[in-house]
Scaffold this active site. Structure first.
Site, PDB file in Angstrom:
ATOM      1  N   HIS A   1     160.551  46.010 -44.739  1.00  0.00           N
ATOM      2  CA  HIS A   1     160.402  46.309 -43.310  1.00  0.00           C
ATOM      3  C   HIS A   1     161.607  47.040 -42.714  1.00  0.00           C
ATOM      4  O   HIS A   1     162.044  46.748 -41.605  1.00  0.00           O
ATOM      5  CB  HIS A   1     160.133  45.030 -42.532  1.00  0.00           C
TER       6      HIS A   1
ATOM      7  N   HIS B   1     154.103  43.777 -36.493  1.00  0.00           N
ATOM      8  CA  HIS B   1     154.136  42.532 -37.260  1.00  0.00           C
ATOM      9  C   HIS B   1     153.776  41.325 -36.388  1.00  0.00           C
ATOM     10  O   HIS B   1     154.439  40.285 -36.453  1.00  0.00           O
ATOM     11  CB  HIS B   1     155.513  42.346 -37.892  1.00  0.00           C
TER      12      HIS B   1
ATOM     13  N   GLU C   1     148.567  43.530 -40.884  1.00  0.00           N
ATOM     14  CA  GLU C   1     149.415  44.700 -40.667  1.00  0.00           C
ATOM     15  C   GLU C   1     148.756  45.949 -41.238  1.00  0.00           C
ATOM     16  O   GLU C   1     148.636  46.098 -42.453  1.00  0.00           O
ATOM     17  CB  GLU C   1     150.772  44.479 -41.326  1.00  0.00           C
TER      18      GLU C   1
END
Length: 395
Positions: free
Chosen positions: A151, A221, A360
């Site tokens: 991420h 997220h 996601e």
């Protein structure tokens, strides 16, 4: 660039919310509609706007409220472009907060999980061995997830302060400049993200341009519990995913490079199935690797125009239905396997094991190192554009 082109269809009544990249000199504008110091939340734990007014990295953070005439409302902070809460009318007419989050910027900063509700970039999901190559040049990243980058690295976009402008009662626009070599990624990336509520849906529009060849894979997220924050396990939620294949992973959760059929595996959600029905199958290596579901699903191709129907989730107690629609080729389904009761949400509930899930929308994990996956390369002169919608109804 062999990236699948994204077209942004018009959704009737949808207000655009643009979230721009984290700029060095963040400016914050807010409409008078957001003057109240209290933000709609559960009566037991109202959000205090003052708790989101802070200075982080020399920039001002704040809280923005969004609402529609039919009762859908949301709270967004420009600290990480995070979705703090999302209140959906249920079958009894009462609103349910279906997104877990915290009651202050400080709680987000102190959380053991850096990603709750946040905007994710420059690259959503994992990049294997924290490196990739473009045109023969290797770029080394920060390994923040075992040997891999997750991420965005040590400080991804979910920890940046975004420039914010509240466009109207239902729309907030965020922008951020991700500088060349930030977290090891090449190119100055100008990012714009828009959160917009319209009728019964939350729409997120993403847009980005670069001055140097780079990789880009943006997502959100949000952690959902359709029975409401603090309502307990999500294992009895019904899930259906429009995917005949998924991408198996190794022990570090990096895809093997193959797309495998979901048929006859615990990953077959082509028909509505509860999250907990097969999650504890100890004979399945993939469930062992992910400690449950933490995998990318290869969405079936859209047969029409516009957004593809990626998934449907139903809260077993609330009857709230969430449909996920997207232009992305993949969907990461994460079942809250690493939640460990270490943080306290805005309702006062702990982040207990598997009490929230994520859907996601994304390009595939480790795509920069996987030539067979859809490309995430973005060139100068091109514009990255993609949209995702979370649409709500009551069963």
């Amino acid at each position: 660039m062999n990236r699948k082109k994204h077209f942004m269809p018009l959704i009737a009544g949808a207000a655009l919310i643009t979230i721009a990249a984290c700029n060095n000199s963040a400016t914050t504008e807010q409409a008078s509609a957001n003057d109240s110091t209290k933000v709609e939340a559960s009566s037991a734990s109202p959000l205090d706007k003052k708790n989101f007014e802070a200075t982080v990295d020399g920039k001002q953070t704040d809280l923005y409220t969004l609402k529609t005439a039919n009762g859908l409302s949301a709270a967004v902070t420009n600290f990480g472009g995070r979705l703090v809460g999302l209140w959906v009318p249920g079958k009894d007419g009462q609103k349910t907060d279906v997104v877990v989050g915290f009651g202050s910027v400080k709680q987000y900063q102190d959380s053991t999980d850096a990603f709750f509700g946040g905007l994710i970039g420059r690259y959503g999901n994992r990049i294997g061995k924290a490196k990739f190559s473009l045109d023969g040049k290797e770029y080394k990243l920060f390994a923040n997830n075992g040997p891999n980058t997750l991420h965005g690295g040590k400080k991804g976009y979910s920890s940046c302060v975004w420039d914010a402008k509240q466009v109207n009662d239902s729309t907030v626009e965020l922008t951020y400049l991700s500088k060349d070599m930030e977290e090891g990624f090449p190119g100055n990336l100008n990012v714009k993200v828009t959160y917009a509520l319209a009728n019964d849906e939350l729409k997120i529009d993403y847009e980005a341009t670069t001055d140097k060849k780079t990789v880009c894979n943006l997502t959100n997220h949000a952690y959902f519990n359709l029975n409401g924050e603090g309502s307990g396990t999500i294992n009895n939620h019904l899930v259906q995913i429009n995917a005949d294949k998924y991408t198996p992973v190794d022990a570090t959760l990096i895809p093997t490079g193959k797309n495998e059929p979901v048929a006859s595996t615990p990953f077959d959600f082509t028909k509505p199935t509860t999250i907990g029905a097969r999650v504890n199958d100890t004979t399945n290596v993939q469930l062992k690797n992910g400690k449950g579901y933490d995998h990318n699903f290869v969405l079936n191709a859209n047969t029409g125009s516009g957004l593809n129907h990626a998934a449907t989730v139903v809260g077993d107690k609330s009857g709230i239905v969430m449909d996920v629609l997207t232009q992305e080729p993949g969907l990461q389904f994460y079942g809250g396997n690493f939640m460990a009761s270490k943080n306290t949400f805005k309702s006062g509930a702990k982040d207990d094991f598997r009490t929230a899930f994520c859907m996601e929308t994304q390009h595939f994990p480790d795509s920069p190192n996987q030539p067979s996956f859809p490309s995430t390369t973005l060139n100068p002169g091109q514009t990255y554009k993609t949209s995702t919608v979370y649409k709500f109804s009551v069963k």
